[in-house]
Design an enzyme around this catalytic site. Structure first.
Site, PDB file in Angstrom:
ATOM      1  N   ILE A  40      81.308  10.557  13.500  1.00  0.00           N
ATOM      2  CA  ILE A  40      82.166  11.556  12.874  1.00  0.00           C
ATOM      3  C   ILE A  40      81.417  12.305  11.774  1.00  0.00           C
ATOM      4  O   ILE A  40      81.491  13.524  11.658  1.00  0.00           O
ATOM      5  CB  ILE A  40      83.432  10.901  12.293  1.00  0.00           C
ATOM      6  CG1 ILE A  40      84.279  10.292  13.406  1.00  0.00           C
ATOM      7  CG2 ILE A  40      84.248  11.914  11.501  1.00  0.00           C
ATOM      8  CD1 ILE A  40      85.469   9.502  12.900  1.00  0.00           C
ATOM      9  N   VAL A  48      80.254   7.393   9.231  1.00  0.00           N
ATOM     10  CA  VAL A  48      81.574   7.044   9.746  1.00  0.00           C
ATOM     11  C   VAL A  48      81.605   7.346  11.246  1.00  0.00           C
ATOM     12  O   VAL A  48      81.219   8.430  11.677  1.00  0.00           O
ATOM     13  CB  VAL A  48      82.694   7.822   9.020  1.00  0.00           C
ATOM     14  CG1 VAL A  48      84.041   7.556   9.682  1.00  0.00           C
ATOM     15  CG2 VAL A  48      82.752   7.427   7.552  1.00  0.00           C
ATOM     16  N   ASP A 158      86.160   9.073  -9.428  1.00  0.00           N
ATOM     17  CA  ASP A 158      85.524  10.148  -8.658  1.00  0.00           C
ATOM     18  C   ASP A 158      86.574  10.978  -7.927  1.00  0.00           C
ATOM     19  O   ASP A 158      86.394  11.346  -6.759  1.00  0.00           O
ATOM     20  CB  ASP A 158      84.504   9.577  -7.671  1.00  0.00           C
ATOM     21  CG  ASP A 158      83.516  10.639  -7.181  1.00  0.00           C
ATOM     22  OD1 ASP A 158      83.378  11.690  -7.857  1.00  0.00           O
ATOM     23  OD2 ASP A 158      82.887  10.422  -6.122  1.00  0.00           O
TER      24      ASP A 158
END
Length: 251
Positions: A40, A48, A158
């Site tokens: 992906i 991923v 973050d």
């Protein structure tokens, strides 16, 4: 289908693989049940994959750390800790992590829910400023996720549009908070992975105390980042921008 991936900036180790070799993982069955189907996305240290749990025929996302993954390293600790933190919060607006494991060669992986859609950053990039109703809908969900994290003693550290993933389900926007890789658990007393003076997070979204690398921070740094995120979503531009980190910090 798009899936946000935001890996960590770590040095390369002797056992690292060439990212171009990631395609060789496609078709492999991990731990006897997760068949890897497609890549992906990838970054400097992680990738991923779309996978299928063959035992229950459920599509999942498999996040693999392929750089700096030596057993006992800070990278491995951060990677595994990220999964445990996200899983422990159990909130509908936080990415769900189902499982943890290691490939035969020692690379750690997380098994996560497979999300189809785009990140808030991608949407801002393609559309510019979003409508107020859409921003309110997204903000309510992200704030709900942050509230759950903060009540659990977790500071994300973050928060940014890249780490908010938007899924359209039956005409409704579902926002998912991603990537607890640099989160801080306020109750943790051991195995500190950051030091005073080390800046953690993405510069444009840092509160002043976080930008100075202060260790004694709390949930308020996430609220600052949320303000920056809202400004960017409503206007299509960042409130603070600069050509260098020092200049950005002065602003």
């Amino acid at each position: 289908m798009e899936h946000s991936l935001h890996p960590w900036s770590q040095g390369e180790g002797a056992s690292d693989i060439d990212p171009s070799q990631l395609d060789t993982l496609i078709g492999r069955v991990v731990e006897g049940k997760y068949r890897i189907e497609a890549l992906i996305g990838r970054g400097g240290t992680g990738a991923v994959f779309r996978a299928i749990n063959e035992r229950i025929h459920k599509p999942v996302a498999l996040k693999i750390l392929y750089r700096g993954y030596e057993k006992g390293s800070d990278s491995e600790h951060r990677f595994l800790r990220e999964a445990r933190v996200a899983s422990s919060l159990g909130h509908p607006n936080i990415i769900e992590v189902f499982d943890l494991g290691h490939l035969d060669d020692g690379k750690p992986f997380q098994v996560m829910e497979l999300l189809e859609g785009q990140s808030l950053a991608q949407r801002i990039q393609s559309e510019g400023a979003l409508t107020e109703p859409d921003v309110v809908e997204i903000a309510e969900q992200v704030l709900s996720a942050l509230e759950a994290a903060h009540e659990g003693g977790v500071v994300h550290r973050d928060l940014k549009p890249d780490n908010v993933f938007l899924v359209q389900r039956r005409g409704v926007i579902l926002a998912k908070l991603l990537d607890f890789g640099v989160s801080k658990v306020l109750t943790e007393q051991t195995h500190s992975i950051t030091k005073t003076g080390v800046v953690v997070g993405t510069p444009y979204y840092l509160s002043p105390e976080q930008a100075r690398g202060m260790r004694d921070i709390d949930h308020r740094v996430d609220l600052w980042a949320m303000g920056v995120l809202l400004y960017e979503a409503l206007t299509g531009v960042l409130p603070f921008n600069a050509a260098s980190y020092d200049e950005l910090l002065r602003k």
